[in-house]
Design a protein around this motif. Structure first.
Motif, mmCIF file in Angstrom:
data_model
loop_
_atom_site.group_PDB
_atom_site.id
_atom_site.type_symbol
_atom_site.label_atom_id
_atom_site.label_comp_id
_atom_site.label_asym_id
_atom_site.label_seq_id
_atom_site.Cartn_x
_atom_site.Cartn_y
_atom_site.Cartn_z
ATOM 1 N N VAL A 35 -12.610 14.205 -51.246
ATOM 2 C CA VAL A 35 -13.190 12.938 -50.796
ATOM 3 C C VAL A 35 -13.261 11.938 -51.946
ATOM 4 O O VAL A 35 -12.946 10.758 -51.781
ATOM 5 C CB VAL A 35 -14.589 13.169 -50.185
ATOM 6 C CG1 VAL A 35 -15.233 11.838 -49.813
ATOM 7 C CG2 VAL A 35 -14.497 14.060 -48.953
ATOM 8 N N LYS A 36 -13.684 12.401 -53.120
ATOM 9 C CA LYS A 36 -13.764 11.505 -54.286
ATOM 10 C C LYS A 36 -12.394 10.921 -54.614
ATOM 11 O O LYS A 36 -12.291 9.798 -55.101
ATOM 12 C CB LYS A 36 -14.335 12.251 -55.491
ATOM 13 C CG LYS A 36 -15.840 12.481 -55.407
ATOM 14 C CD LYS A 36 -16.369 13.119 -56.678
ATOM 15 C CE LYS A 36 -17.882 13.245 -56.642
ATOM 16 N NZ LYS A 36 -18.429 13.834 -57.883
ATOM 17 N N MET A 37 -11.347 11.688 -54.336
ATOM 18 C CA MET A 37 -9.982 11.246 -54.595
ATOM 19 C C MET A 37 -9.644 9.969 -53.827
ATOM 20 O O MET A 37 -8.922 9.103 -54.320
ATOM 21 C CB MET A 37 -9.017 12.377 -54.194
ATOM 22 C CG MET A 37 -7.547 12.023 -54.182
ATOM 23 S SD MET A 37 -6.556 13.359 -53.452
ATOM 24 C CE MET A 37 -6.909 13.154 -51.698
ATOM 25 N N ILE A 38 -10.200 9.836 -52.627
ATOM 26 C CA ILE A 38 -9.843 8.710 -51.755
ATOM 27 C C ILE A 38 -10.854 7.565 -51.832
ATOM 28 O O ILE A 38 -10.615 6.466 -51.305
ATOM 29 C CB ILE A 38 -9.695 9.214 -50.285
ATOM 30 C CG1 ILE A 38 -8.825 8.267 -49.453
ATOM 31 C CG2 ILE A 38 -11.052 9.398 -49.637
ATOM 32 C CD1 ILE A 38 -7.381 8.238 -49.861
ATOM 33 N N ILE A 39 -12.005 7.788 -52.481
ATOM 34 C CA ILE A 39 -13.059 6.766 -52.522
ATOM 35 C C ILE A 39 -12.573 5.487 -53.204
ATOM 36 O O ILE A 39 -12.807 4.376 -52.707
ATOM 37 C CB ILE A 39 -14.326 7.311 -53.232
ATOM 38 C CG1 ILE A 39 -15.084 8.250 -52.290
ATOM 39 C CG2 ILE A 39 -15.247 6.167 -53.656
ATOM 40 C CD1 ILE A 39 -16.285 8.913 -52.926
ATOM 41 N N ALA A 40 -11.886 5.610 -54.352
ATOM 42 C CA ALA A 40 -11.457 4.422 -55.106
ATOM 43 C C ALA A 40 -10.557 3.498 -54.275
ATOM 44 O O ALA A 40 -10.837 2.295 -54.180
ATOM 45 C CB ALA A 40 -10.772 4.843 -56.404
ATOM 46 N N PRO A 41 -9.469 4.012 -53.652
ATOM 47 C CA PRO A 41 -8.645 3.104 -52.839
ATOM 48 C C PRO A 41 -9.379 2.531 -51.632
ATOM 49 O O PRO A 41 -9.138 1.393 -51.242
ATOM 50 C CB PRO A 41 -7.458 3.980 -52.405
ATOM 51 C CG PRO A 41 -7.835 5.377 -52.702
ATOM 52 C CD PRO A 41 -8.824 5.330 -53.810
ATOM 53 N N VAL A 42 -10.302 3.314 -51.024
ATOM 54 C CA VAL A 42 -11.077 2.806 -49.882
ATOM 55 C C VAL A 42 -11.920 1.604 -50.309
ATOM 56 O O VAL A 42 -11.921 0.550 -49.659
ATOM 57 C CB VAL A 42 -11.985 3.912 -49.295
ATOM 58 C CG1 VAL A 42 -13.049 3.310 -48.377
ATOM 59 C CG2 VAL A 42 -11.156 4.925 -48.512
ATOM 60 N N ILE A 43 -12.632 1.747 -51.421
ATOM 61 C CA ILE A 43 -13.483 0.653 -51.912
ATOM 62 C C ILE A 43 -12.630 -0.545 -52.304
ATOM 63 O O ILE A 43 -12.926 -1.688 -51.940
ATOM 64 C CB ILE A 43 -14.334 1.123 -53.115
ATOM 65 C CG1 ILE A 43 -15.388 2.136 -52.661
ATOM 66 C CG2 ILE A 43 -15.014 -0.065 -53.801
ATOM 67 C CD1 ILE A 43 -16.183 2.742 -53.788
ATOM 68 N N PHE A 44 -11.549 -0.292 -53.061
ATOM 69 C CA PHE A 44 -10.716 -1.394 -53.547
ATOM 70 C C PHE A 44 -10.134 -2.201 -52.385
ATOM 71 O O PHE A 44 -10.230 -3.433 -52.358
ATOM 72 C CB PHE A 44 -9.589 -0.867 -54.431
ATOM 73 C CG PHE A 44 -8.679 -1.956 -54.936
ATOM 74 C CD1 PHE A 44 -9.057 -2.757 -56.007
ATOM 75 C CD2 PHE A 44 -7.459 -2.208 -54.327
ATOM 76 C CE1 PHE A 44 -8.233 -3.773 -56.462
ATOM 77 C CE2 PHE A 44 -6.631 -3.218 -54.766
ATOM 78 C CZ PHE A 44 -7.017 -4.003 -55.847
ATOM 79 N N LEU A 45 -9.532 -1.521 -51.411
ATOM 80 C CA LEU A 45 -8.895 -2.230 -50.297
ATOM 81 C C LEU A 45 -9.921 -2.949 -49.421
ATOM 82 O O LEU A 45 -9.699 -4.083 -49.002
ATOM 83 C CB LEU A 45 -8.071 -1.247 -49.451
ATOM 84 C CG LEU A 45 -6.801 -0.701 -50.111
ATOM 85 C CD1 LEU A 45 -6.187 0.398 -49.264
ATOM 86 C CD2 LEU A 45 -5.797 -1.816 -50.348
#
Length: 446
Positions: free
Chosen positions: A56-66
């Motif tokens: 889940v942490k792996m995908i948090i950065a792109p989710v927040i950025f986009l």
């Protein structure tokens, strides 16, 4: 973000066992049983929980950025960004302080540590030294400097939520400022959002496995019995957090036109996921998705939820003041009203200084106690064994507090579709579910 979907009576009914919350509840129960009856095997399940949280942490950065970049770039008035952040910070500061005060009052009334009469010299300082060292490094200046990444790319590599948020805000503002020239990039980001959230739905299929592994490890390693000798502290903390959510956040929710119980029912999947993994980050991507499905504007969701994960920690704040007073009471140390006021002020600052650090609750407690010399840091050893159980309640309270904050700030800004929110909280609108739950009628065309 994926479009809202109205409930369709003609759509096939989803079998109960396919609902994520049912799968997670079953996994938690099985994990508890395994950890209790076969603790050695339960302890070995730890990698399952750790792996899911890493996924889940792996995908948090792109989710927040986009979410943040596209939300801000789509704003017609960029001054709204500052207004949203400003109002969110006022909300965070108000309710974080209120949570600290509530914890202080309850600990004084109940006095869970009174009568234990423990000699501080007999406590194991080494057991908590690692937390004390991390707390020493967690200064306000260091925290603020840490928001700025070494490079734009390193923010994503490190997965630091606030650094990613900082870069996303800058990029979103720049994208809006260049106007039409930035439109192809904005279109690309909006197109990327769909597959990124599809990844989130795929990862959520593993949620029951992660909850099972984390719960089996917790019970196997610490045992249900480890709560017994400190049951009054644990029970008082859980009850205080529950009353804070129902009474205080409930009043805020009612004043802003929604029911706290309807909101809790709406985010039950996320709450159960947090209960199973003891990590509120595990529910971050889907919580952002649900808040948008509930009518909050994408730009507000993107700014409030990730920021709240560092600045709006109601559960952690209740825990800090209660735990600090418990240690003082248990070791027979009398704290004057002035000492408790200092404790409150230090806790307000230290809770921000250690924000975003793994095990932040315990670390912020160490940071707070280090400034109150009369209360020994070694006293933290008294609650080290039950901290894992208390961390679940901290995370649940933090998550609920951030969901309330998002809807409230969106309403303040006029960026909340109230009709959509009412439909979502009443179950008339189907929140974008994990792919494993989505009936065929709602599946997007591949």
């Amino acid at each position: 973000m994926m479009p809202h979907s109205m409930a369709d009576s003609s759509a096939p009914k989803i079998p109960l066992y396919k609902h994520l919350y049912v799968q997670v509840i079953f996994a938690i129960v099985v994990g508890i049983l395994l950890g209790h009856f076969w603790p050695a095997i339960g302890t070995e399940m730890k990698p399952l929980g750790d792996a899911f949280i890493k996924l889940v942490k792996m995908i948090i950065a792109p989710v927040i950025f986009l979410t943040v970049a596209t939300g801000i770039a789509g704003m017609s008035d960029l001054s709204k960004v500052g207004k949203v952040v400003g109002k969110a910070m006022i909300y965070f500061l108000t309710f974080s302080t209120l949570a600290l005060i509530v914890g202080l009052i309850v600990a004084n009334l109940v006095q869970p540590g009174a009568g234990l009469n423990i000699d501080p010299a007999t406590l194991d300082q080494a057991a908590v030294q690692g937390y004390a060292d991390k707390a020493h490094d967690s200064t306000i200046t260091g925290f603020l400097m840490g928001i700025i990444p070494d490079t734009m790319v390193s923010a994503f590599a490190d997965g630091n939520i606030l650094q990613v948020l900082f870069v996303a805000i800058l990029f979103g503002v720049a994208l809006a400022a260049v106007g039409e020239r930035g439109k192809p990039v904005l279109d690309l980001f909006q197109t990327l959002t769909a597959p990124i959230f599809k990844i989130v739905s795929i990862l959520m299929k593993a949620a029951p496995i992660g909850a099972f592994g984390a719960m089996a490890f917790t019970i196997g390693r610490y045992g249900i019995g480890s709560i017994a000798n400190l049951a009054l502290l644990v029970g008082t903390f859980y009850l205080t957090s529950f009353l804070f959510v129902v009474v205080i956040l409930g009043a805020v929710a009612k004043y802003n036109g929604f029911s706290i119980f309807a909101l809790i029912r709406y985010i039950k999947d996320e709450l159960l996921l947090v209960l199973g993994t003891s990590s509120s980050e595990a529910a971050l991507p889907t919580l952002m998705q649900k808040m948008e499905d509930a009518g909050a504007k994408k730009s507000v969701v993107g700014l409030v939820i990730p920021t709240g994960y560092s600045f709006n920690l109601d559960g952690t704040n209740i825990y800090m003041t209660m735990a600090a007073l418990f240690i003082a009471q248990a070791t027979g140390i009398e704290l004057s009203l002035w000492d408790q006021i200092i404790l409150l002020l230090v806790a307000m600052l230290s809770s921000k200084g250690a924000a975003g650090i793994t095990g932040a609750g315990f670390i912020t407690l160490a940071a707070t106690l280090s400034v109150i010399p009369s209360v020994p840091i070694a006293g933290m050893a008294l609650i080290l064994g039950i901290d894992r159980f208390m961390s679940e309640c901290r995370a649940l309270t933090n998550l609920t507090g951030n969901a309330v904050a998002c809807l409230v700030v969106a309403r303040w800004e006029g960026e909340l579709d109230v009709e959509q929110m009412n439909k979502a909280l009443s179950g008339e609108v189907v929140a974008t579910p994990p792919a494993s739950e989505k009936p065929a009628a709602l599946q997007p065309a591949e």
